[in-house]
Design a protein around this motif. Sequence first.
Motif, mmCIF file in Angstrom:
data_model
loop_
_atom_site.group_PDB
_atom_site.id
_atom_site.type_symbol
_atom_site.label_atom_id
_atom_site.label_comp_id
_atom_site.label_asym_id
_atom_site.label_seq_id
_atom_site.Cartn_x
_atom_site.Cartn_y
_atom_site.Cartn_z
ATOM 1 N N THR A 34 -35.765 3.183 12.982
ATOM 2 C CA THR A 34 -34.508 3.437 13.520
ATOM 3 C C THR A 34 -34.311 2.438 14.547
ATOM 4 O O THR A 34 -35.069 1.277 14.681
ATOM 5 C CB THR A 34 -34.588 4.765 14.104
ATOM 6 O OG1 THR A 34 -33.144 5.019 14.534
ATOM 7 C CG2 THR A 34 -35.537 4.807 15.285
ATOM 8 N N ILE A 35 -33.170 2.446 15.192
ATOM 9 C CA ILE A 35 -32.641 1.327 16.017
ATOM 10 C C ILE A 35 -31.640 1.950 16.686
ATOM 11 O O ILE A 35 -30.894 2.943 16.350
ATOM 12 C CB ILE A 35 -32.199 0.046 14.987
ATOM 13 C CG1 ILE A 35 -32.165 -1.119 16.064
ATOM 14 C CG2 ILE A 35 -30.994 0.044 14.602
ATOM 15 C CD1 ILE A 35 -31.837 -2.592 15.669
ATOM 16 N N HIS A 36 -31.255 1.263 17.878
ATOM 17 C CA HIS A 36 -29.928 1.730 18.664
ATOM 18 C C HIS A 36 -28.651 1.955 17.810
ATOM 19 O O HIS A 36 -28.544 1.087 17.099
ATOM 20 C CB HIS A 36 -29.873 0.819 19.985
ATOM 21 C CG HIS A 36 -28.874 1.201 21.087
ATOM 22 N ND1 HIS A 36 -27.464 1.140 21.073
ATOM 23 C CD2 HIS A 36 -29.132 1.749 22.197
ATOM 24 C CE1 HIS A 36 -27.059 1.494 21.912
ATOM 25 N NE2 HIS A 36 -27.982 1.967 22.777
ATOM 26 N N TRP A 37 -28.138 2.958 18.201
ATOM 27 C CA TRP A 37 -26.993 3.338 17.299
ATOM 28 C C TRP A 37 -25.881 2.216 17.209
ATOM 29 O O TRP A 37 -25.215 1.945 16.321
ATOM 30 C CB TRP A 37 -26.110 4.680 17.809
ATOM 31 C CG TRP A 37 -25.584 4.290 19.306
ATOM 32 C CD1 TRP A 37 -26.563 4.790 20.463
ATOM 33 C CD2 TRP A 37 -24.287 3.926 19.641
ATOM 34 N NE1 TRP A 37 -25.356 4.484 21.642
ATOM 35 C CE2 TRP A 37 -24.306 4.024 21.091
ATOM 36 C CE3 TRP A 37 -23.361 3.180 18.891
ATOM 37 C CZ2 TRP A 37 -23.289 3.491 21.840
ATOM 38 C CZ3 TRP A 37 -22.275 2.745 19.809
ATOM 39 C CH2 TRP A 37 -22.085 2.793 21.189
ATOM 40 N N GLU A 38 -25.866 1.051 18.212
ATOM 41 C CA GLU A 38 -25.000 0.335 18.300
ATOM 42 C C GLU A 38 -25.292 -0.916 17.134
ATOM 43 O O GLU A 38 -24.363 -1.765 16.812
ATOM 44 C CB GLU A 38 -24.882 -0.467 19.715
ATOM 45 C CG GLU A 38 -23.791 -1.556 19.849
ATOM 46 C CD GLU A 38 -23.744 -1.945 21.380
ATOM 47 O OE1 GLU A 38 -22.484 -1.942 21.910
ATOM 48 O OE2 GLU A 38 -24.841 -2.455 21.673
ATOM 49 N N ASP A 39 -26.632 -0.815 16.786
ATOM 50 C CA ASP A 39 -27.131 -1.803 15.975
ATOM 51 C C ASP A 39 -27.439 -1.349 14.369
ATOM 52 O O ASP A 39 -27.920 -2.133 13.739
ATOM 53 C CB ASP A 39 -28.329 -2.701 16.421
ATOM 54 C CG ASP A 39 -28.161 -3.316 17.914
ATOM 55 O OD1 ASP A 39 -27.261 -4.518 17.685
ATOM 56 O OD2 ASP A 39 -28.274 -2.827 18.903
ATOM 57 N N GLN A 40 -27.411 0.012 14.290
ATOM 58 C CA GLN A 40 -27.668 0.644 13.082
ATOM 59 C C GLN A 40 -26.747 -0.115 11.832
ATOM 60 O O GLN A 40 -27.593 -0.254 10.815
ATOM 61 C CB GLN A 40 -27.446 2.125 13.073
ATOM 62 C CG GLN A 40 -28.595 2.802 13.969
ATOM 63 C CD GLN A 40 -28.122 4.363 13.934
ATOM 64 O OE1 GLN A 40 -27.066 4.701 13.454
ATOM 65 N NE2 GLN A 40 -29.000 4.954 14.653
ATOM 66 N N ALA A 41 -25.856 -0.096 12.105
ATOM 67 C CA ALA A 41 -24.718 -0.668 10.906
ATOM 68 C C ALA A 41 -25.261 -2.217 10.560
ATOM 69 O O ALA A 41 -25.298 -2.475 9.415
ATOM 70 C CB ALA A 41 -23.372 -0.522 11.177
ATOM 71 N N ASN A 42 -25.362 -2.823 11.543
ATOM 72 C CA ASN A 42 -25.718 -4.301 11.495
ATOM 73 C C ASN A 42 -27.078 -4.627 10.982
ATOM 74 O O ASN A 42 -27.078 -5.383 10.020
ATOM 75 C CB ASN A 42 -25.988 -4.958 12.895
ATOM 76 C CG ASN A 42 -24.583 -4.636 13.824
ATOM 77 O OD1 ASN A 42 -23.568 -4.417 13.103
ATOM 78 N ND2 ASN A 42 -24.676 -4.980 15.104
ATOM 79 N N LEU A 43 -28.081 -3.420 11.253
ATOM 80 C CA LEU A 43 -29.363 -3.807 10.417
ATOM 81 C C LEU A 43 -29.355 -3.532 9.068
ATOM 82 O O LEU A 43 -30.009 -4.135 8.121
ATOM 83 C CB LEU A 43 -30.324 -2.937 11.165
ATOM 84 C CG LEU A 43 -31.882 -2.905 10.710
ATOM 85 C CD1 LEU A 43 -32.524 -4.408 10.998
ATOM 86 C CD2 LEU A 43 -32.858 -1.803 11.594
#
Length: 320
Positions: free
Chosen positions: A128-137
Amino acid sequence: MPCRRPFTFGFVLFPNFAMLSFSSVIEPLRIANRLSGKNIYHWELLSLDDQAVEASNGLLFTPSLQVEQWHDLDAIILVAGIGTSLIADQRLFKWLRDIARGERLLGSTSTGSILLAKAGVLKNKRCTIHWEDQANLQEEYPELIVTHELFEISGNIMTCSGGTAGLDMMLSLIERQQGSRLAKSIAEQCIHPTIRPAHDQQRMSIEEALGIHSPALARAIEIMQSHIEDPVNCESIAAMVNISNRQLQRLFKHKFGLTPATYYLQLRLEHGDNLLCKTSMSILDVSTATGFSSTSHFSKCYRKYYRMLPRERRKQVATG
C-alpha cells in the motif's frame, strides 16, 4: 514472542521525509519501552550518505548508525516523502534486494513504497501507499498488488500509507511480538482509543470531503474518479445514478459552478499532473492513462488548465 535483546529498527531517512509519518512509527517503540519498564525496542537513524537529512518541515536529523552497519538491525524502515519518485540510486535498490532476501523486516512509510517497487521487492506482495500516490504506483507498476489498506504486512515486507497509519502498523507489529495488552496500553497513551485494522479507510468519504448532501452527486463523482482512463459520457453517468442529464447538470452547477463535463475534465487533468510529477511515465503514457485520444489533445487541455505544457511541468519538477 518477546526478544531476549532489544529488537532493533533502522529508520532510513530520505530528504524531505514526512515528519508525521516518522513520528508515528518511532514513538510507539519509545512508549513500549516506558510502559514495559524494559528496553524491548531499540532504534537507529540512517541516511544513504551517512550525512544529516532535512525533513519536509526543515528540521535536521543526524544519523546514529552508518549504512554499512545495517547487519546489526532486525528491521529496516524507509521513511520518505516529497520527491521520492526522482530517486534512481541503483546501489540503494541493490541494497534493498539484499535485505529482502534475508529474514529481516523491510518496510516503508508513505512514498517509501515507491523505492521498494523500484528495487523490485514488492513482486507477489500486497502493498500500500498514501492514497494520493496509489494510482501513480499502479500505473507505473501494473504487476503490483496495490491495495487501499492503511498498512500491509506481507511476509517480511511491511508497507504503510503514511501519516498516522504508521501508528496502527507499529501497534499491530507490537501486538504480534509482545501481546495485545501492551499494544492497547500504547494506543491509550497516544490518545488513540481504537487500533485501526489494516482495512480501515485512508480517506474521508466523498460526502465528508466535499461537503456534499446529494447521494446522486456523490455517486456521479465516484463514477468519474473510477473512470479516469476510460471516460464515461455525462448521459451515461446520469443514467447510472438514476437521474436525468439535466438534473445532473443542475447539481454540478449548484455545488461547483461547473458543468459535469468540465469537472470531469479537471479530475483527469489533475490525475495527469500527478503522474507527470510523481512517475517516470512518458507523456504519451500519461495521456493514455487519463483518457485522452492523443498526446496533442492532452497537451492542449493541460496547457489551458495549468498555463504550461506537460514537458514544461516535467522540467519544473526535475529542477525542484
